[in-house]
Design a protein around this motif. Structure first.
Motif, short mmCIF file in Angstrom:
data_model
loop_
_atom_site.label_atom_id
_atom_site.label_comp_id
_atom_site.label_asym_id
_atom_site.label_seq_id
_atom_site.Cartn_x
_atom_site.Cartn_y
_atom_site.Cartn_z
N THR A 96 0.86 -1.18 0.00
CA THR A 96 0.00 0.00 0.00
C THR A 96 0.89 1.23 0.00
O THR A 96 1.82 1.33 0.80
CB THR A 96 -0.93 0.00 1.22
OG1 THR A 96 -1.75 -1.17 1.16
CG2 THR A 96 -1.82 1.24 1.23
N PHE A 97 0.60 2.16 -0.89
CA PHE A 97 1.39 3.37 -1.04
C PHE A 97 0.67 4.53 -0.35
O PHE A 97 -0.30 5.06 -0.87
CB PHE A 97 1.64 3.67 -2.52
CG PHE A 97 2.52 2.64 -3.16
CD1 PHE A 97 3.89 2.81 -3.19
CD2 PHE A 97 1.98 1.48 -3.69
CE1 PHE A 97 4.72 1.85 -3.75
CE2 PHE A 97 2.78 0.51 -4.26
CZ PHE A 97 4.16 0.69 -4.28
N ALA A 98 1.16 4.88 0.84
CA ALA A 98 0.50 5.88 1.67
C ALA A 98 0.90 7.30 1.30
O ALA A 98 0.10 8.23 1.44
CB ALA A 98 0.81 5.63 3.14
N LYS A 99 2.12 7.51 0.85
CA LYS A 99 2.57 8.88 0.58
C LYS A 99 2.95 9.07 -0.88
O LYS A 99 3.21 8.10 -1.59
CB LYS A 99 3.74 9.25 1.49
CG LYS A 99 4.95 8.36 1.34
CD LYS A 99 6.03 8.75 2.32
CE LYS A 99 7.23 7.83 2.14
NZ LYS A 99 8.33 8.20 2.98
N GLU A 100 2.97 10.32 -1.30
CA GLU A 100 3.29 10.65 -2.68
C GLU A 100 4.77 10.40 -2.97
O GLU A 100 5.61 10.43 -2.08
CB GLU A 100 2.98 12.12 -2.95
CG GLU A 100 1.51 12.45 -2.96
CD GLU A 100 1.27 13.89 -3.35
OE1 GLU A 100 1.21 14.16 -4.57
OE2 GLU A 100 1.16 14.71 -2.44
N GLY A 101 5.04 10.13 -4.23
CA GLY A 101 6.42 9.93 -4.66
C GLY A 101 6.48 9.00 -5.86
O GLY A 101 5.45 8.53 -6.34
#
Length: 161
Positions: A96-101
């Motif tokens: 799961t990708f919680a933060k931008e980037g």
């Protein structure tokens, strides 16, 4: 000739109507609730490649990789923020990708296999449809007008009078 319903028939009719509404709502509610939760996107590993190779998602999106090859593969970020174990055929790995980037990843067993996940906040008017790169790929498909020159044509110059 008149037809009279028994006195409690209206109560029975209301009860049946209520049950029908509850029944219908039970089908609508899960669909609405499912859209409110986190999104999951599938990435296949097949023919020694990640498909899709590049994807853009909103924060909170879960990516599920599935190895479709007969050869083991891994999913390992280049910054070591996530890594799978060796995935045999039909094994899955989730992140799961919680933060931008931008999250580049590779198969440690086959370093030529590379891909990237771009995590971007979605604008309110775009909605969930923009969670992947499945949209138009050219200006013509997206309806954007371009000022293309045909072969042999130069730019149009307007003479000042």
């Amino acid at each position: 000739m008149t037809c009279a319903f028994p006195r409690n028939a209206s109560h029975l009719l209301r009860a049946c109507t209520g049950l029908v509404l509850v029944f219908c709502a039970s089908f609508v509610t899960p669909a609405v609730c499912a859209e409110a939760g986190p999104t999951a996107i599938a990435v296949d590993i097949k023919m020694f490649a990640y498909a899709p190779k590049e994807i853009t998602v909103a924060p909170g999106t879960r990516i599920i990789w599935t190895n479709r090859d007969g050869t083991p593969h891994t999913v390992t970020s280049t910054d070591k923020s996530f890594a799978s174990k060796g995935l045999d055929t039909d094994d899955k790995f989730e992140q799961t990708f919680a933060k931008e980037g931008d999250f580049s990843y590779t198969c440690t067993l086959h370093p030529f296999m590379t891909a990237v996940v771009h995590v971007r906040k979605q604008s309110p008017d775009v909605g969930a449809k923009s969670s992947s790169l499945a949209g138009p790929t050219s200006a013509a498909q997206s309806g954007i007008r371009t000022n293309e020159l045909r072969a042999g044509e130069g730019p149009k110059v307007r003479n000042a009078d």
